[in-house]
Design a protein around this motif. Sequence first.
Motif, PDB file in Angstrom:
ATOM      1  N   LEU A  22     -47.323 -32.069 -47.393  1.00 42.98           N
ATOM      2  CA  LEU A  22     -47.776 -33.328 -46.794  1.00 42.98           C
ATOM      3  C   LEU A  22     -47.883 -33.260 -45.269  1.00 42.98           C
ATOM      4  O   LEU A  22     -48.383 -34.182 -44.641  1.00 42.98           O
ATOM      5  CB  LEU A  22     -46.819 -34.462 -47.186  1.00 42.98           C
ATOM      6  CG  LEU A  22     -46.730 -34.768 -48.683  1.00 42.98           C
ATOM      7  CD1 LEU A  22     -45.649 -35.815 -48.944  1.00 42.98           C
ATOM      8  CD2 LEU A  22     -48.080 -35.206 -49.234  1.00 42.98           C
ATOM      9  N   GLY A  23     -47.407 -32.172 -44.676  1.00 46.63           N
ATOM     10  CA  GLY A  23     -47.420 -32.051 -43.217  1.00 46.63           C
ATOM     11  C   GLY A  23     -46.373 -32.919 -42.553  1.00 46.63           C
ATOM     12  O   GLY A  23     -46.484 -33.249 -41.366  1.00 46.63           O
ATOM     13  N   ALA A  24     -45.326 -33.299 -43.305  1.00 48.95           N
ATOM     14  CA  ALA A  24     -44.292 -34.205 -42.796  1.00 48.95           C
ATOM     15  C   ALA A  24     -43.314 -33.472 -41.888  1.00 48.95           C
ATOM     16  O   ALA A  24     -43.119 -32.261 -42.012  1.00 48.95           O
ATOM     17  CB  ALA A  24     -43.544 -34.844 -43.962  1.00 48.95           C
ATOM     18  N   GLU A  25     -42.694 -34.227 -40.980  1.00 50.29           N
ATOM     19  CA  GLU A  25     -41.675 -33.673 -40.103  1.00 50.29           C
ATOM     20  C   GLU A  25     -40.610 -34.720 -39.808  1.00 50.29           C
ATOM     21  O   GLU A  25     -40.893 -35.919 -39.787  1.00 50.29           O
ATOM     22  CB  GLU A  25     -42.269 -33.143 -38.810  1.00 50.29           C
ATOM     23  CG  GLU A  25     -42.941 -34.198 -37.957  1.00 50.29           C
ATOM     24  CD  GLU A  25     -43.545 -33.632 -36.669  1.00 50.29           C
ATOM     25  OE1 GLU A  25     -43.085 -32.582 -36.203  1.00 50.29           O
ATOM     26  OE2 GLU A  25     -44.474 -34.265 -36.157  1.00 50.29           O
ATOM     27  N   VAL A  26     -39.390 -34.240 -39.606  1.00 45.45           N
ATOM     28  CA  VAL A  26     -38.287 -35.121 -39.191  1.00 45.45           C
ATOM     29  C   VAL A  26     -38.440 -35.352 -37.692  1.00 45.45           C
ATOM     30  O   VAL A  26     -38.527 -34.396 -36.925  1.00 45.45           O
ATOM     31  CB  VAL A  26     -36.918 -34.477 -39.496  1.00 45.45           C
ATOM     32  CG1 VAL A  26     -35.789 -35.336 -38.935  1.00 45.45           C
ATOM     33  CG2 VAL A  26     -36.734 -34.266 -40.986  1.00 45.45           C
ATOM     34  N   ILE A  27     -38.469 -36.625 -37.288  1.00 45.90           N
ATOM     35  CA  ILE A  27     -38.642 -36.926 -35.867  1.00 45.90           C
ATOM     36  C   ILE A  27     -37.421 -37.608 -35.249  1.00 45.90           C
ATOM     37  O   ILE A  27     -37.364 -37.781 -34.040  1.00 45.90           O
ATOM     38  CB  ILE A  27     -39.926 -37.744 -35.606  1.00 45.90           C
ATOM     39  CG1 ILE A  27     -39.923 -39.061 -36.373  1.00 45.90           C
ATOM     40  CG2 ILE A  27     -41.158 -36.913 -35.946  1.00 45.90           C
ATOM     41  CD1 ILE A  27     -41.086 -39.988 -36.030  1.00 45.90           C
ATOM     42  N   HIS A  28     -36.442 -37.980 -36.079  1.00 49.16           N
ATOM     43  CA  HIS A  28     -35.211 -38.585 -35.556  1.00 49.16           C
ATOM     44  C   HIS A  28     -34.108 -38.448 -36.597  1.00 49.16           C
ATOM     45  O   HIS A  28     -34.347 -38.686 -37.789  1.00 49.16           O
ATOM     46  CB  HIS A  28     -35.418 -40.070 -35.242  1.00 49.16           C
ATOM     47  CG  HIS A  28     -34.144 -40.819 -34.986  1.00 49.16           C
ATOM     48  ND1 HIS A  28     -33.465 -40.736 -33.799  1.00 49.16           N
ATOM     49  CD2 HIS A  28     -33.419 -41.636 -35.774  1.00 49.16           C
ATOM     50  CE1 HIS A  28     -32.378 -41.489 -33.868  1.00 49.16           C
ATOM     51  NE2 HIS A  28     -32.329 -42.042 -35.062  1.00 49.16           N
ATOM     52  N   ILE A  29     -32.912 -38.071 -36.139  1.00 46.81           N
ATOM     53  CA  ILE A  29     -31.727 -38.039 -36.994  1.00 46.81           C
ATOM     54  C   ILE A  29     -30.607 -38.728 -36.242  1.00 46.81           C
ATOM     55  O   ILE A  29     -30.262 -38.340 -35.123  1.00 46.81           O
ATOM     56  CB  ILE A  29     -31.289 -36.597 -37.335  1.00 46.81           C
ATOM     57  CG1 ILE A  29     -32.380 -35.860 -38.104  1.00 46.81           C
ATOM     58  CG2 ILE A  29     -29.977 -36.618 -38.134  1.00 46.81           C
ATOM     59  CD1 ILE A  29     -32.090 -34.382 -38.316  1.00 46.81           C
ATOM     60  N   GLY A  30     -30.045 -39.762 -36.855  1.00 45.30           N
ATOM     61  CA  GLY A  30     -28.876 -40.442 -36.327  1.00 45.30           C
ATOM     62  C   GLY A  30     -27.934 -40.722 -37.480  1.00 45.30           C
ATOM     63  O   GLY A  30     -28.311 -40.577 -38.645  1.00 45.30           O
ATOM     64  N   SER A  31     -26.740 -41.134 -37.184  1.00 45.44           N
ATOM     65  CA  SER A  31     -25.795 -41.456 -38.246  1.00 45.44           C
ATOM     66  C   SER A  31     -26.284 -42.686 -39.010  1.00 45.44           C
ATOM     67  O   SER A  31     -26.397 -43.774 -38.447  1.00 45.44           O
ATOM     68  CB  SER A  31     -24.412 -41.722 -37.654  1.00 45.44           C
ATOM     69  OG  SER A  31     -23.496 -41.974 -38.695  1.00 45.44           O
ATOM     70  N   GLY A  32     -26.643 -42.482 -40.274  1.00 45.28           N
ATOM     71  CA  GLY A  32     -27.127 -43.584 -41.100  1.00 45.28           C
ATOM     72  C   GLY A  32     -28.593 -43.923 -40.909  1.00 45.28           C
ATOM     73  O   GLY A  32     -29.078 -44.890 -41.487  1.00 45.28           O
ATOM     74  N   LEU A  96     -48.191 -41.884 -40.920  1.00 47.78           N
ATOM     75  CA  LEU A  96     -47.167 -42.803 -41.411  1.00 47.78           C
ATOM     76  C   LEU A  96     -45.833 -42.379 -40.822  1.00 47.78           C
ATOM     77  O   LEU A  96     -45.573 -41.191 -40.630  1.00 47.78           O
ATOM     78  CB  LEU A  96     -47.076 -42.752 -42.933  1.00 47.78           C
ATOM     79  CG  LEU A  96     -48.336 -43.106 -43.719  1.00 47.78           C
ATOM     80  CD1 LEU A  96     -48.035 -43.074 -45.216  1.00 47.78           C
ATOM     81  CD2 LEU A  96     -48.876 -44.465 -43.315  1.00 47.78           C
ATOM     82  N   VAL A  97     -44.984 -43.369 -40.565  1.00 42.11           N
ATOM     83  CA  VAL A  97     -43.628 -43.105 -40.094  1.00 42.11           C
ATOM     84  C   VAL A  97     -42.674 -43.900 -40.970  1.00 42.11           C
ATOM     85  O   VAL A  97     -42.787 -45.122 -41.076  1.00 42.11           O
ATOM     86  CB  VAL A  97     -43.446 -43.504 -38.610  1.00 42.11           C
ATOM     87  CG1 VAL A  97     -41.998 -43.297 -38.177  1.00 42.11           C
ATOM     88  CG2 VAL A  97     -44.398 -42.709 -37.726  1.00 42.11           C
TER      89      VAL A  97
END
Length: 139
Positions: A22-32, A96-97
């Motif tokens: 899908l060409g998706a990527e993680v753009i933010h990781i925070g707790s929860g 999409l985000v």
Amino acid sequence: MDPQAIVRIHDSFASQTMMQTLGAEVIHIGSGEVRISAPILPGTRQQQGFGHAGLTFSIGDSAAGYAALSVLPLEQDVLTAEIKINLLAPARGDRLVATGRVIKPGRRLIVVSAEVHAEADGASTLIALLQGTMVPVPT
């Protein structure tokens, strides 16, 4: 957030061949909270030219699942037990985000949600809401 937990999420996401397709990527990781973006590619459109609901669901489910994983110990993983989606508007735009969030953490069940926005010409439109349950499992 523990740097090992962030690396674990990035490594796990990188192993998801569906997200690669899908060409998706993680753009933010925070707790929860985890945010994933994906372009609306020609191969992910439905018959009227909008982003397909399958794309919306896929990144929403993954964002919610990784949000759940972000609050678990390193020796646990998660599986989706159930998740529902409300489609609110067509997925018009370039990408999409999905923002996944933990609603209620637990040892046996984690209640999660995700909002999916379509981005076009600098505007962001809420197109879907997901709510579900993740189950912690041993790694």
